[in-house]
Motif scaffolding. Structure first.
Motif, mmCIF file in Angstrom:
data_model
loop_
_atom_site.group_PDB
_atom_site.id
_atom_site.type_symbol
_atom_site.label_atom_id
_atom_site.label_comp_id
_atom_site.label_asym_id
_atom_site.label_seq_id
_atom_site.Cartn_x
_atom_site.Cartn_y
_atom_site.Cartn_z
ATOM 1 N N LYS A 292 -38.674 65.641 -71.851
ATOM 2 C CA LYS A 292 -38.208 67.000 -72.140
ATOM 3 C C LYS A 292 -37.015 67.406 -71.276
ATOM 4 N N GLY A 293 -36.647 66.544 -70.326
ATOM 5 C CA GLY A 293 -35.550 66.877 -69.444
ATOM 6 C C GLY A 293 -35.922 67.843 -68.339
ATOM 7 N N VAL A 294 -37.215 68.047 -68.146
ATOM 8 C CA VAL A 294 -37.688 68.938 -67.064
ATOM 9 C C VAL A 294 -37.595 68.199 -65.723
ATOM 10 N N PHE A 295 -37.894 66.897 -65.731
ATOM 11 C CA PHE A 295 -37.807 66.063 -64.536
ATOM 12 C C PHE A 295 -36.569 65.163 -64.635
ATOM 13 N N PHE A 296 -36.168 64.624 -63.501
ATOM 14 C CA PHE A 296 -35.083 63.636 -63.514
ATOM 15 C C PHE A 296 -35.445 62.485 -62.575
ATOM 16 N N LYS A 297 -34.855 61.326 -62.844
ATOM 17 C CA LYS A 297 -35.171 60.126 -62.067
ATOM 18 C C LYS A 297 -33.990 59.791 -61.159
ATOM 19 N N LYS A 298 -34.286 59.514 -59.898
ATOM 20 C CA LYS A 298 -33.244 59.107 -58.958
ATOM 21 C C LYS A 298 -33.022 57.595 -59.054
ATOM 22 N N VAL A 325 -48.066 61.545 -56.140
ATOM 23 C CA VAL A 325 -48.169 62.432 -54.980
ATOM 24 C C VAL A 325 -49.180 63.501 -55.364
ATOM 25 N N TYR A 326 -49.501 64.372 -54.401
ATOM 26 C CA TYR A 326 -50.594 65.307 -54.641
ATOM 27 C C TYR A 326 -50.352 66.173 -55.875
ATOM 28 N N ILE A 327 -49.102 66.625 -56.046
ATOM 29 C CA ILE A 327 -48.841 67.547 -57.164
ATOM 30 C C ILE A 327 -48.945 66.832 -58.507
ATOM 31 N N THR A 328 -48.723 65.494 -58.514
ATOM 32 C CA THR A 328 -48.850 64.733 -59.760
ATOM 33 C C THR A 328 -50.255 64.875 -60.315
ATOM 34 N N GLN A 329 -51.249 64.620 -59.443
ATOM 35 C CA GLN A 329 -52.626 64.685 -59.919
ATOM 36 C C GLN A 329 -53.037 66.122 -60.211
ATOM 37 N N ASP A 330 -52.470 67.094 -59.499
ATOM 38 C CA ASP A 330 -52.789 68.487 -59.796
ATOM 39 C C ASP A 330 -52.282 68.891 -61.175
ATOM 40 N N LEU A 331 -51.119 68.364 -61.567
ATOM 41 C CA LEU A 331 -50.600 68.622 -62.918
ATOM 42 C C LEU A 331 -51.559 68.056 -63.960
ATOM 43 N N LYS A 359 -47.250 77.751 -56.037
ATOM 44 C CA LYS A 359 -46.062 78.348 -56.645
ATOM 45 C C LYS A 359 -45.305 77.274 -57.429
ATOM 46 N N VAL A 360 -45.163 76.103 -56.812
ATOM 47 C CA VAL A 360 -44.465 74.980 -57.457
ATOM 48 C C VAL A 360 -45.270 74.464 -58.656
ATOM 49 N N LEU A 361 -46.567 74.277 -58.469
ATOM 50 C CA LEU A 361 -47.425 73.744 -59.533
ATOM 51 C C LEU A 361 -47.360 74.607 -60.786
ATOM 52 N N PHE A 362 -47.541 75.921 -60.607
ATOM 53 C CA PHE A 362 -47.555 76.816 -61.765
ATOM 54 C C PHE A 362 -46.186 76.863 -62.446
ATOM 55 N N LEU A 363 -45.133 76.828 -61.649
ATOM 56 C CA LEU A 363 -43.773 76.881 -62.192
ATOM 57 C C LEU A 363 -43.473 75.625 -63.019
ATOM 58 N N ILE A 364 -43.885 74.461 -62.507
ATOM 59 C CA ILE A 364 -43.658 73.216 -63.249
ATOM 60 C C ILE A 364 -44.387 73.254 -64.594
ATOM 61 N N LEU A 365 -45.639 73.711 -64.574
ATOM 62 C CA LEU A 365 -46.420 73.765 -65.817
ATOM 63 C C LEU A 365 -45.778 74.710 -66.832
ATOM 64 N N GLU A 366 -45.232 75.817 -66.339
ATOM 65 C CA GLU A 366 -44.522 76.734 -67.245
ATOM 66 C C GLU A 366 -43.289 76.056 -67.831
ATOM 67 N N LYS A 367 -42.531 75.345 -66.994
ATOM 68 C CA LYS A 367 -41.316 74.676 -67.466
ATOM 69 C C LYS A 367 -41.648 73.559 -68.460
ATOM 70 N N LEU A 368 -42.852 72.987 -68.342
ATOM 71 C CA LEU A 368 -43.292 71.959 -69.285
ATOM 72 C C LEU A 368 -43.747 72.565 -70.616
ATOM 73 N N GLY A 369 -43.771 73.914 -70.662
ATOM 74 C CA GLY A 369 -44.114 74.596 -71.908
ATOM 75 C C GLY A 369 -45.598 74.736 -72.150
ATOM 76 N N LYS A 370 -46.398 74.641 -71.072
ATOM 77 C CA LYS A 370 -47.842 74.804 -71.229
ATOM 78 C C LYS A 370 -48.153 76.302 -71.414
ATOM 79 N N SER A 371 -48.590 76.674 -72.590
ATOM 80 C CA SER A 371 -48.799 78.101 -72.897
ATOM 81 C C SER A 371 -49.841 78.737 -71.986
ATOM 82 N N TRP A 372 -50.777 77.919 -71.506
ATOM 83 C CA TRP A 372 -51.873 78.446 -70.684
ATOM 84 C C TRP A 372 -51.486 78.609 -69.218
ATOM 85 N N ALA A 373 -50.272 78.159 -68.840
ATOM 86 C CA ALA A 373 -49.860 78.224 -67.432
ATOM 87 C C ALA A 373 -49.763 79.667 -66.927
#
Length: 590
Positions: A292-298, A325-331, A359-373
């Protein structure tokens, strides 16, 4: 007093020829230094009246007194219109609303909410900080149930990682086959003891390496113990049978110990999730985000999200070697929980040191288009301090939850026996009472403070039968129960043919009438603190009533006696129900 809003709108239409919305009319409880029970804030209405606040208030007051039977008098203080309500209105409200069996009960609102709390690590027992977490999570769950939600209580257990490997390795090296049974020790205590042993031995190795010329960071990395623990973690991740078997055994010891603590605290869960089952989740979410272009790869292959435009920073979501990393599994876990329960809202009860993470977790989920975020909420709470300083888990000086509970019960026993009021109690009843008082003191003290505030817990101060404490409210409940028993109370709606109710009795009706609103306020704020303090004010007011009103048992007027007994009974009922929401039992005798 919704009728005041209706009648005030009529007054404004009649006086100023304009219809206004209900939301414009702000009604407050009249301050104690002024006469009246309800106050209208007039300032917003002056835009319509085109007159001074005082003149506007006077004109509306005169209209209400002449047109509404239940409004008997008014007085104006600057822009505030204080209204005196007829006694008959309050008696009718008491008999028809407050005394009803479903008063304060909210029907189902058709919404489901998940409350995730406790979330312990399996390398040590629960401590004072966990106690605040558990009590807060449980009470918020009960509050939301009372407000009409379908509630799912969830515990996500952190049962993997380097921390549990440290305990496992130390037990292998120095345990000599010890088990909870062989040592007569709770399993979480035994495992926690080896976590402390590991840390002490690790520090010895660090000091030896530093003495040999290595700097602090080098010594920490090169110490043989930490290398062995890291190797053990790698073996666990590879499914090594011996390591996995030991991991399962030691975790089972811990779970058995946790369950005893949870039972003693009076908290429960509908579902357990385990990090050992969820730590690989989220990689699919990362792939989705890349697409979706939300993330990018280095260039090194690691995956990131750039949140600088949101006032945050760049955040790593997958390492270059493809590990989470921790946030990966939280997503991934957030998505799994929503798939499992399809809830409207999800509340994470986690300390304020994780504010940024959520704050980061919820923001990422919103950017991924999760309606329930949008329904995700971090219930952040402050640290608990003791009068003698902070807690340190790795050094073994942590305030252990089990020891704290035992200490609270012991203190409750000592203080209660000093008063000499349980001399005629059977021993079994005494022990149950001491447990209820001790835990009531602990829970109330931790819950009466707003969650976001840092808390200084003083055990001695919490067990006091006077002041804003759990035992004071519990004692008030027991006092009412004793009074009702001596009066051979039977429920009946009292007639209204008796001379005027006293000022304190009117105060009691007004305070009882607030209960449903207090449930709503506390539930919407995810904060038991306001409910706890409401119950204290109610108990305090009852004691004022108890001392100011002539003995009820000797009251000759039948209707007046029944009214007063009903007032007592409803007060006891609300204390009992409200305290249960806080997880506190209100004894019948004390």
């Amino acid at each position: 007093m919704n009728f005041i809003i209706t009648e005030t709108r009529k007054a404004i239409l009649e006086l100023y020829k304009e219809e206004i919305a209900e939301s414009v009319i702000n009604i407050q409880e009249t301050r104690k230094e002024f006469e009246g029970q309800a106050t209208i804030v007039v300032f917003p209405i002056t835009k319509i009246s085109k007159k001074s606040p005082e003149q506007t208030a006077t004109e509306i007051g005169e209209y209400l007194v002449s047109h509404v039977d239940d409004i008997t008098k008014f007085n104006v203080v600057k822009g505030f219109l204080n209204l005196s309500i007829a006694e008959s209105y309050f008696l009718k409200q008491f008999n028809e609303e407050i005394l009803s069996a479903d008063f304060g009960r909210y029907p189902s609102n058709g919404k489901k909410v998940m409350v995730e709390y406790s979330s312990p690590n399996t390398n040590k027992p629960l401590h004072l900080g966990h106690v605040r977490n558990n009590l807060l999570g449980y009470s918020v769950s009960e509050l939301l149930k009372a407000y009409g939600y379908d509630v799912v209580k969830v515990n996500l257990v952190n049962d993997r990682g380097i921390h549990i490997c440290k305990s496992m390795l130390a037990w292998q090296k120095w345990g000599n086959g010890e088990t909870p049974e062989s040592m007569g020790e709770k399993g979480d205590h035994l495992v926690g003891r080896y976590y402390v042993i590991f840390d002490k031995e690790y520090k010895k190795e660090i000091d030896a390496l530093k003495a040999a010329g290595q700097n602090e960071d080098e010594a920490k990395k090169n110490a043989p113990l930490i290398k062995e623990a890291q190797q053990m973690l790698l073996k666990w991740e590879q499914g090594d049978e011996e390591v996995v078997s030991l991991w399962k055994t030691m975790n089972e010891w811990v779970y058995a110990g946790f369950n005893i603590t949870y039972k003693n605290l009076g908290v429960d869960f509908d579902k357990f999730y385990y990090e050992s089952n969820t730590y690989l989740l989220g990689k699919g979410t990362v792939d989705e985000g890349l697409a979706k272009g939300v993330f990018f790869k280095k260039e090194d292959g690691s995956v990131w999200i750039d949140l600088t435009e949101d006032g945050l920073d760049q955040k790593l979501v997958l390492r270059a070697d493809g590990t989470s990393v921790y946030i990966t599994q939280d997503l991934g876990t957030a998505e799994m929980k929503h798939d499992d329960f399809d809830m409207d809202e999800s509340i994470y009860v986690v300390g304020n040191e994780q504010d940024y993470h959520f704050k980061v977790l919820f923001l990422i989920l919103e950017k991924l288009g999760k309606s329930w975020a949008k329904g995700l909420y971090h219930l952040s709470y402050g640290m608990v301090d003791l009068p003698n300083g902070k807690m340190k888990s790795r050094e073994g000086t942590v305030v252990d939850a089990d020891e704290l509970i035992e200490s609270m019960v012991t203190t409750a026993r000592e203080k209660t026996e000093e008063l000499g009021k349980t001399n005629d109690f059977p021993q079994e009843d005494k022990e149950e009472l001491y447990k209820n008082i001790g835990l009531g003191a602990l829970k109330y003290f931790l819950l009466k403070v707003e969650p976001k505030k840092r808390l200084l817990f003083n055990p001695a101060e919490s067990i006091d039968f006077q002041g804003n404490t759990g035992p004071f409210i519990q004692y008030t409940h027991a006092r009412i129960k004793s009074l009702l028993s001596k009066s051979n109370y039977q429920f009946a709606v009292a007639g209204e043919q008796f001379s005027g109710i006293s000022a304190v009795e009117l105060e009691m009706i007004l305070q009882l009438a607030k209960y449903p609103t207090e449930i709503e306020i506390a539930a919407k704020a995810f904060s038991p603190a306001s409910l706890a303090n409401y119950l204290y004010e109610l108990a305090k007011l009852f004691n004022k009533f108890y001392h100011e009103v002539p003995p009820i048992v000797k009251t000759e007027d039948g209707d007046l006696k029944q009214f007063r007994l009903n007032l007592c009974k409803k007060t006891a009922d609300i204390i009992h129900t409200g305290m249960l929401i806080l997880g506190i039992t209100s004894p019948e005798r004390m």
